[in-house]
Write a protein that holds these residues in place. Structure first.
Motif, mmCIF file in Angstrom:
data_model
loop_
_atom_site.group_PDB
_atom_site.id
_atom_site.type_symbol
_atom_site.label_atom_id
_atom_site.label_comp_id
_atom_site.label_asym_id
_atom_site.label_seq_id
_atom_site.Cartn_x
_atom_site.Cartn_y
_atom_site.Cartn_z
ATOM 1 N N ALA A 81 -4.015 20.873 -20.139
ATOM 2 C CA ALA A 81 -4.848 19.764 -19.639
ATOM 3 C C ALA A 81 -6.268 19.890 -20.189
ATOM 4 C CB ALA A 81 -4.857 19.760 -18.121
ATOM 5 N N ASP A 82 -6.833 18.739 -20.588
ATOM 6 C CA ASP A 82 -8.195 18.718 -21.138
ATOM 7 C C ASP A 82 -9.186 18.009 -20.215
ATOM 8 O OD1 ASP A 82 -7.318 16.085 -21.434
ATOM 9 O OD2 ASP A 82 -8.015 15.896 -23.500
ATOM 10 N N CYS A 83 -8.734 17.652 -19.008
ATOM 11 C CA CYS A 83 -9.540 16.805 -18.132
ATOM 12 C C CYS A 83 -9.364 17.236 -16.679
ATOM 13 C CB CYS A 83 -9.052 15.362 -18.308
ATOM 14 S SG CYS A 83 -9.943 14.132 -17.354
ATOM 15 N N LEU A 84 -10.467 17.289 -15.935
ATOM 16 C CA LEU A 84 -10.368 17.509 -14.501
ATOM 17 C C LEU A 84 -10.483 16.143 -13.835
ATOM 18 C CD1 LEU A 84 -9.966 19.524 -12.257
ATOM 19 C CD2 LEU A 84 -12.448 19.805 -12.120
ATOM 20 N N TYR A 85 -9.412 15.748 -13.187
ATOM 21 C CA TYR A 85 -9.305 14.429 -12.571
ATOM 22 C C TYR A 85 -9.687 14.502 -11.091
ATOM 23 C CZ TYR A 85 -7.202 10.275 -10.569
ATOM 24 O OH TYR A 85 -6.999 9.123 -9.866
ATOM 25 N N LEU A 86 -10.729 13.791 -10.717
ATOM 26 C CA LEU A 86 -11.177 13.709 -9.332
ATOM 27 C C LEU A 86 -10.299 12.661 -8.650
ATOM 28 C CD1 LEU A 86 -14.874 13.384 -8.164
ATOM 29 C CD2 LEU A 86 -12.916 12.508 -6.897
ATOM 30 N N HIS A 87 -9.304 13.134 -7.945
ATOM 31 C CA HIS A 87 -8.330 12.223 -7.354
ATOM 32 C C HIS A 87 -8.858 11.541 -6.090
ATOM 33 C CE1 HIS A 87 -4.523 10.482 -6.294
ATOM 34 N NE2 HIS A 87 -4.664 10.985 -5.086
ATOM 35 N N ASP A 88 -9.554 12.294 -5.258
ATOM 36 C CA ASP A 88 -9.992 11.715 -3.989
ATOM 37 C C ASP A 88 -11.216 12.450 -3.481
ATOM 38 O OD1 ASP A 88 -10.081 10.218 -1.669
ATOM 39 O OD2 ASP A 88 -8.305 11.111 -0.763
ATOM 40 N N LEU A 89 -12.198 11.685 -3.069
ATOM 41 C CA LEU A 89 -13.403 12.205 -2.428
ATOM 42 C C LEU A 89 -13.681 11.294 -1.247
ATOM 43 C CD1 LEU A 89 -16.776 13.189 -3.997
ATOM 44 C CD2 LEU A 89 -16.694 11.680 -2.063
ATOM 45 N N ALA A 90 -13.850 11.896 -0.073
ATOM 46 C CA ALA A 90 -14.187 11.107 1.114
ATOM 47 C C ALA A 90 -15.076 11.933 2.029
ATOM 48 C CB ALA A 90 -12.926 10.653 1.848
#
Length: 170
Positions: A81-90
């Motif tokens: 993987a080349d990307c850190l995906y911010l899936h959810d922030l609340a």
């Protein structure tokens, strides 16, 4: 307030915050949220005050342009993987304006840099585009495959990325 790695024991509070914060999408299932914490425990975290979760951020390593569909029951991490995906922030509504979101975003960016991801990405929903734009993220024109995943996030979903490491092309 202190930041901690998200634990399955935090899931009840995470789910309660999710229910309070999302109005444009159907909240994700407990299984979907747990799968991200289990798959990538070092990129999922919470901000706590005493024992109360005040906000959370779930992120997973992916290939750039390949986020999971919303409410995926499994979380299979991409090799290389080349990307850190911010899936959810609340952030709990009672904790807004106290800097919880800033703490979470700062931790996310620190981890992305520390792990040497080339990109950070997210899907903007619920009119959050300008906020993420101020954080250095830009909208990406989605491929057909990505567009079909974006539809699971609702009509106004926008895929955004931020370049973290510029690797010269050979």
């Amino acid at each position: 307030m202190k930041i901690h790695a998200a634990q399955l024991a935090d899931l009840d509070q995470i789910m309660a915050i999710q229910m309070l914060c999302y109005y444009a999408i159907e909240p994700e299932s407990r299984l979907s949220m747990a799968s991200k914490i289990i798959a990538s425990p070092d990129t999922c975290f919470v901000v706590k005050e005493r024992d109360m979760v005040r906000g959370y951020l779930l992120a997973i390593p992916v290939m750039s342009g390949e986020p999971p569909a919303l409410d995926s029951e499994t979380c299979d991490l991409a090799g290389g993987a080349d990307c850190l995906y911010l899936h959810d922030l609340a952030v709990h509504p009672e904790s807004r304006g106290l800097g919880v979101g800033c703490i979470l975003v700062r931790q996310f960016m620190n981890i992305a840099h520390k792990k040497k991801f080339r990109h950070a990405s997210l899907v903007s929903i619920q009119d959050s585009f300008r906020f993420w734009q101020k954080q250095g993220f830009g909208a990406i024109v989605p491929s057909e495959k990505l567009q079909s995943k974006l539809m699971t996030y609702g009509q106004d979903a926008i895929y955004m990325e931020k370049l973290l490491i510029d690797i010269p092309q050979e």
